[in-house]
Scaffold this active site. Structure first.
Site, short mmCIF file in Angstrom:
data_model
loop_
_atom_site.label_atom_id
_atom_site.label_comp_id
_atom_site.label_asym_id
_atom_site.label_seq_id
_atom_site.Cartn_x
_atom_site.Cartn_y
_atom_site.Cartn_z
N HIS A 20 0.87 -1.25 0.00
CA HIS A 20 -0.14 0.15 -0.01
C HIS A 20 0.91 1.22 0.04
CE1 HIS A 20 -3.90 2.00 1.55
NE2 HIS A 20 -2.94 3.07 1.30
N HIS A 22 1.61 5.42 -1.82
CA HIS A 22 1.32 6.54 -2.75
C HIS A 22 2.35 7.33 -3.14
CE1 HIS A 22 -2.82 6.54 -1.31
NE2 HIS A 22 -2.20 6.12 -0.14
N LYS A 106 -9.37 -0.30 -6.38
CA LYS A 106 -9.41 0.21 -4.90
C LYS A 106 -10.42 0.97 -4.88
CE LYS A 106 -7.78 1.91 -1.07
NZ LYS A 106 -6.70 2.81 -0.80
N HIS A 143 -10.55 0.94 1.35
CA HIS A 143 -10.32 1.86 2.30
C HIS A 143 -11.78 1.91 3.21
CE1 HIS A 143 -9.01 5.90 4.10
NE2 HIS A 143 -10.08 5.57 4.79
N HIS A 181 -4.89 -0.54 5.22
CA HIS A 181 -4.29 -0.02 6.68
C HIS A 181 -5.38 0.06 7.62
CE1 HIS A 181 -7.28 2.77 4.84
NE2 HIS A 181 -6.12 3.41 4.03
N ASP A 254 1.47 2.63 3.61
CA ASP A 254 0.41 3.88 3.40
C ASP A 254 1.38 5.16 3.30
OD1 ASP A 254 -1.74 5.23 2.86
OD2 ASP A 254 -2.53 5.15 4.91
N1 LIG Z 1 -3.66 7.65 4.41
C1 LIG Z 1 -3.66 8.93 4.35
O1 LIG Z 1 -3.83 9.51 5.38
N2 LIG Z 1 -3.61 9.54 3.25
C2 LIG Z 1 -3.63 9.00 1.93
C3 LIG Z 1 -4.88 8.52 1.27
C4 LIG Z 1 -5.46 7.18 2.13
O2 LIG Z 1 -4.74 6.10 1.99
O3 LIG Z 1 -6.42 7.01 2.78
C5 LIG Z 1 -3.18 9.86 0.91
O4 LIG Z 1 -3.20 9.47 -0.31
O5 LIG Z 1 -2.80 10.84 1.23
ZN LIG Z 2 -3.31 5.18 1.28
ZN LIG Z 3 -6.88 4.96 2.58
#
Ligand SMILES: NC(=O)N[C@@H](CC(=O)O)C(=O)O
Ligand SMILES: [Zn+2]
Ligand SMILES: [Zn+2]
Length: 350
Positions: A20, A22, A106, A143, A181, A254
């Protein structure tokens, strides 16, 4: 802090993956990608870009941009995902499957988190598409928070289990689901006990911190993420799940970069940046639990096994050596504050 006397000087494990992550896009992608590529062999790349990655063609193009941003000599395999909308057609699942590079779809409940505005308002809108996913074996990454205004922010995940997850799994018992998460004992228990193909990712920060961390001596925006950190009893349940040896639980950082100014603001963004030192944080969490022997399966085996992918070859080594995190890291034309900025941690990837 860990009891140094009883801990090994180093630990070597099969190269892990991040299930997971970003990575964002453009100059931000170029700034953050080397951190993840240094630690992990592969990552499930989240599709919440602006605009979101809603088609197989967009996922293929995004993957090409990631590979183009990868520094020469680094090996990293981005595993792409599609962002489900109310209108994703079942055919798009077929195209995603045929692309060979999309590994999951997702669910962002609309309004739940960063860039979720185009997300799903009611999962009932997606049933034809979910049927197709179940049929072709495409995993569904969730999520898991409701967004109803009458639900307390800290209860959003537990209520999601009752209102969305249980009905969804009753209607699609063969659909592979990853509860992303997870942050509560409710979710850990649900995943451990549920029938059928379900798993969960757990972040390093939810293993190490409870919600007090957000308010320690003042409001600390770099500890604000979604789902938000919970009470200590929940953190303990997550540690128990991660270190249990149960193959349903695996690593997902995450790591979610936001520019410093977007976090240190009157209305700060959600997300913790851990890509730089994720394995160090997981190692610390497992060491504190006396469970370093369980770190490898959680980090390197359970994820690929669930996704039907081969485990990585090669290893990484973490040395028990203190080092201090930088206060800031360059990111695009701004900076990102890593979690634990300026703090000293006990493990170092070599
Ligand atoms: N986890 C977070 O707090 N933020 C994530 C989005 C997500 O995973 O929900 C993001 O893209 O910034
Ligand atoms: Zn995330
Ligand atoms: Zn998320």
């Amino acid at each position: 802090m860990s009891d140094f006397e009883t801990l090994p000087d180093s630990i070597t494990i099969t190269r892990p993956d991040d299930w997971h992550l970003h990575l964002r896009d453009g100059a931000t992608l170029a700034s953050v990608l080397p951190h993840s590529a240094r630690q992990f062999g592969r990552a499930i790349v989240m599709p919440n870009l602006k605009p979101p990655v809603t088609t197989a063609a967009a996922a293929v193009a995004y993957r090409d941009r990631i590979l183009a941003a990868l520094p020469a000599g680094m090996a990293f395999d981005p595993l792409m995902t599609l962002y489900l909308t109310n209108n994703t057609p079942p055919d798009e699942i077929v195209r995603a499957q045929e692309s060979g590079v999309v590994h999951a779809v997702k669910l962002y409940p609309a309004g739940a988190t960063t860039n979720s505005d185009a997300g799903v308002t009611d999962i009932a809108n997606c049933y034809k598409t979910l049927e197709k996913m179940q049929e072709v074996g495409m995993p569904f990454l969730v999520h898991g928070e409701v967004t109803d205004h009458d639900i307390d922010l800290f209860d959003r995940e537990a209520v999601f289990i009752e209102r969305v997850m249980r009905p969804l799994r009753r209607d699609f018992p063969a659909l592979k689901i990853v509860f992303e998460h997870i942050t509560t004992k409710d979710a850990a228990q649900y995943v451990a006990e549920a029938e059928g193909p379900i798993a969960a990712t757990i972040t390093a920060h939810h293993l190490l911190y409870n919600r007090n961390e957000i308010f320690k001596g003042g409001i600390r925006p770099h500890y604000y993420c979604l789902p938000v950190l919970k009470r200590e009893e929940h953190r303990l349940a997550l540690v128990t799940a991660a270190t249990s040896g149960d193959e349903r639980f695996f690593l997902g950082t995450d790591s979610a970069p936001h520019a410093q100014g977007a976090k240190e603001a009157a209305c700060g963004c959600a997300g913790c940046y851990t890509a730089l030192h994720a394995m160090e944080l997981y190692t610390e969490a497992f060491a504190r639990a006396g469970a370093l022997d369980k770190l490898e399966a959680f980090s390197s085996f359970n994820g690929p096994d669930f996704y039907d992918l081969p485990r990585n070859t090669g290893t990484i080594t973490l040395k028990r050596e203190q080092w201090t995190l930088p206060d800031l890291l360059p990111m695009a034309d701004a900076q990102v504050v890593p979690l634990n900025a300026g703090e000293t941690i006990n493990w170092k990837m070599v």
